[in-house]
Design a protein around this motif. Structure first.
Motif, mmCIF file in Angstrom:
data_model
loop_
_atom_site.group_PDB
_atom_site.id
_atom_site.type_symbol
_atom_site.label_atom_id
_atom_site.label_comp_id
_atom_site.label_asym_id
_atom_site.label_seq_id
_atom_site.Cartn_x
_atom_site.Cartn_y
_atom_site.Cartn_z
ATOM 1 N N HIS A 165 0.776 -1.545 -0.039
ATOM 2 C CA HIS A 165 0.391 -0.159 0.412
ATOM 3 C C HIS A 165 0.958 1.528 0.430
ATOM 4 N N PRO A 166 0.424 2.268 -0.567
ATOM 5 C CA PRO A 166 1.494 3.687 -0.814
ATOM 6 C C PRO A 166 1.389 4.410 0.643
ATOM 7 N N ARG A 167 2.674 5.250 1.228
ATOM 8 C CA ARG A 167 3.279 5.979 1.996
ATOM 9 C C ARG A 167 3.732 7.152 0.880
ATOM 10 N N ASP A 168 4.022 8.806 1.465
ATOM 11 C CA ASP A 168 4.577 9.316 1.195
ATOM 12 C C ASP A 168 6.036 9.155 1.250
ATOM 13 N N PRO A 169 7.064 9.671 -0.296
ATOM 14 C CA PRO A 169 8.322 9.217 0.527
ATOM 15 C C PRO A 169 8.187 10.894 1.579
ATOM 16 N N LEU A 170 9.803 10.414 1.730
ATOM 17 C CA LEU A 170 9.905 11.053 3.201
ATOM 18 C C LEU A 170 10.293 13.323 2.372
ATOM 19 N N VAL A 192 3.979 6.324 -8.041
ATOM 20 C CA VAL A 192 5.159 7.005 -8.281
ATOM 21 C C VAL A 192 6.099 6.105 -7.385
ATOM 22 N N GLU A 193 5.755 6.568 -6.265
ATOM 23 C CA GLU A 193 6.399 5.962 -4.882
ATOM 24 C C GLU A 193 6.324 4.084 -4.683
ATOM 25 N N THR A 194 5.428 4.164 -4.582
ATOM 26 C CA THR A 194 4.259 2.035 -4.511
ATOM 27 C C THR A 194 5.088 1.491 -5.748
ATOM 28 N N GLY A 195 4.685 2.039 -7.328
ATOM 29 C CA GLY A 195 5.081 1.401 -8.395
ATOM 30 C C GLY A 195 6.929 1.195 -8.698
ATOM 31 N N THR A 196 7.701 2.514 -7.989
ATOM 32 C CA THR A 196 8.909 1.940 -8.078
ATOM 33 C C THR A 196 9.574 1.295 -6.819
ATOM 34 N N HIS A 197 8.606 0.424 -5.401
ATOM 35 C CA HIS A 197 9.230 -0.140 -4.435
ATOM 36 C C HIS A 197 8.090 -1.816 -5.127
ATOM 37 N N ALA A 198 7.792 -1.180 -5.904
ATOM 38 C CA ALA A 198 7.140 -2.790 -6.731
ATOM 39 C C ALA A 198 8.350 -2.953 -7.740
ATOM 40 N N ILE A 216 -0.572 -7.705 -3.575
ATOM 41 C CA ILE A 216 -1.413 -6.823 -4.287
ATOM 42 C C ILE A 216 -1.079 -5.404 -4.434
ATOM 43 N N LEU A 217 -1.113 -4.587 -5.657
ATOM 44 C CA LEU A 217 -1.167 -2.989 -5.527
ATOM 45 C C LEU A 217 -2.657 -3.233 -5.803
ATOM 46 N N GLY A 218 -2.755 -1.265 -5.618
ATOM 47 C CA GLY A 218 -3.856 -1.028 -5.389
ATOM 48 C C GLY A 218 -4.032 0.113 -6.984
ATOM 49 N N HIS A 219 -5.184 1.210 -6.774
ATOM 50 C CA HIS A 219 -4.474 1.939 -7.702
ATOM 51 C C HIS A 219 -4.393 1.454 -9.533
ATOM 52 N N VAL A 244 18.028 -10.905 -13.240
ATOM 53 C CA VAL A 244 16.427 -11.813 -12.822
ATOM 54 C C VAL A 244 16.335 -12.451 -13.615
ATOM 55 N N GLU A 245 15.441 -13.010 -13.770
ATOM 56 C CA GLU A 245 15.019 -14.872 -14.932
ATOM 57 C C GLU A 245 13.778 -14.286 -15.715
ATOM 58 N N HIS A 246 13.218 -13.493 -15.166
ATOM 59 C CA HIS A 246 12.172 -13.103 -16.091
ATOM 60 C C HIS A 246 12.077 -11.319 -16.782
ATOM 61 N N SER A 247 10.959 -11.280 -17.476
ATOM 62 C CA SER A 247 10.781 -9.633 -18.143
ATOM 63 C C SER A 247 9.531 -9.187 -16.522
ATOM 64 N N PHE A 248 9.931 -8.144 -16.165
ATOM 65 C CA PHE A 248 9.022 -7.171 -14.718
ATOM 66 C C PHE A 248 7.364 -7.068 -15.629
ATOM 67 N N GLY A 249 7.309 -7.440 -16.909
ATOM 68 C CA GLY A 249 5.772 -7.877 -17.579
ATOM 69 C C GLY A 249 5.271 -8.599 -17.033
ATOM 70 N N HIS A 250 6.693 -9.975 -17.007
ATOM 71 C CA HIS A 250 6.271 -10.921 -16.537
ATOM 72 C C HIS A 250 5.880 -11.664 -14.803
ATOM 73 N N TYR A 251 6.662 -11.164 -13.830
ATOM 74 C CA TYR A 251 6.769 -10.156 -12.911
ATOM 75 C C TYR A 251 5.162 -9.822 -12.561
ATOM 76 N N LEU A 252 4.653 -8.793 -12.774
ATOM 77 C CA LEU A 252 3.541 -8.363 -12.513
ATOM 78 C C LEU A 252 2.011 -8.902 -13.375
#
Ligand code: GRE
Ligand code: ZN
Length: 326
Positions: A165-170, A192-198, A216-219, A244-252
């Motif tokens: 779940h999101p939070r604001d960056p500092l 941006v913060e949460t997508g980058t974390h993922a 699980i990602l929201g929004h 890593v073994e796969h594309s990010f699209g694969h993980y998503l």
């Protein structure tokens, strides 16, 4: 259409965590939102009834435990708030489930608290509000950190989802937002913060080590479905150390589910369906930060084939959490 919603937040006054949300509202709006955060069985349930939201998976508000940089306090408050959540579920188990809040400041205690929450309290997984502040205000630790190796192994073993779940960056670490406070919060910085974390989780090899892990990602995916092809396309040319073994699209498509929380926009939903498939998207509102009514009336009117719509409304959540049919 009967629905399940799973990014639906609560607050509490003992311990007093509800005040964390005050900064997101005008002084006029705050008292009402505060009351909605503290209520579970009255106005919230009434709205669920009116809108055919048959079941809600509750979670603590953000940043919640993740901003309690004192480890002892983080552990203590997480335990008390998970006990509180379990009591609320117990008061109406046909209509409520809950995610656990976890004191990631102390990885061993977080792992124990997840085990206790799932095995003893009957909670359905964990919701973690992004990075945790650890020991002092300015030290931030993301979930790809090696200190969480055992934690993730336990998540995989318990076979429960983790909602990122999101939070604001500092502000002290975000010069890109200086002088533009409107960029903080759910308008932009959260995503941006949460997508980058993922992406950090994907790039850390976490899903190669634990191929069955579910995040699980929201929004509608925190901007990722819109840009994932380009990210992979560029990384194929310039991997910059990515191994890593796969594309990010694969993980998503393989390790993530997305919810509609706070993003009630049909073209965005259709884009997400095209990128990850209707089997991996679940209805949610993000109450009380968003309107349950707006979420439900939007979703009920979306033009989509019946099969996919039922999956997104409730079927996918039923399968993922092992819930009885609504
Ligand atoms: C959320 O939980 O998603 C949230 C907040 C605060 C403001 C807006 C919002 O925690 O969507
Ligand atoms: Zn939320």
């Amino acid at each position: 259409m009967k629905k399940i919603a799973l990014e639906e937040h609560f607050g509490a006054t003992d311990p007093n965590i509800v005040q964390q949300s005050e900064e997101h509202f005008t002084p006029q709006a705050w008292p009402g939102r505060r009351a909605e955060l503290l209520d579970i069985h009255e106005a919230r349930l009434k709205q669920m009834d009116e809108l055919e939201i048959e079941k809600v998976i509750l979670s603590l508000l953000a940043p919640g435990i993740q901003s309690l940089y004192d480890r002892t306090q983080a552990v203590d408050w997480a335990q008390r708030l998970n006990d509180y959540a379990a009591d609320q579920v117990g008061a109406n188990p046909d209509r409520f489930e809950s995610f656990a809040a976890l004191p990631m400041q102390d990885p061993d205690r977080a792992t124990e608290e997840l085990e206790r929450s799932v095995n003893d309290l009957g909670l359905v997984g964990a919701l973690i509000n992004g990075f945790s502040q650890v020991d002092d205000e300015d030290t931030v630790v993301y979930l790809d950190d090696p200190r969480y190796a055992e934690f993730w192994a336990t998540v995989a073993e318990l076979d429960v989802p983790v909602y990122l779940h999101p939070r604001d960056p500092l502000a002290s670490k975000s010069p890109q937002y200086d002088g533009h406070p409107w960029l903080y919060g759910s308008s932009w910085a959260f995503s941006v913060e949460t997508g980058t974390h993922a992406l950090r989780l994907m790039g850390s090899g976490l899903f190669d080590r634990h191929p069955n892990l579910t995040i699980i990602l929201g929004h509608l995916g925190e901007l990722l479905p819109y840009n994932i092809w380009r990210t992979d396309h560029r990384l194929a040319v310039a991997p910059r150390g990515l191994d890593v073994e796969h594309s990010f699209g694969h993980y998503l498509r393989t390790n993530f589910y997305l919810t509609t929380s706070g993003n009630f926009r049909t073209p965005t939903l259709l884009n997400a369906i095209q990128e990850v498939g209707a089997d991996r998207i679940m209805f949610s509102a993000d109450y009380p930060f968003e309107s349950m009514e707006e979420a439900a009336t939007w979703f009920d009117r979306v033009e989509l084939n019946d099969r996919d719509k039922h999956k997104i409304a409730a079927g996918n959540a039923q399968r993922l959490f092992g819930l009885s049919p609504v």
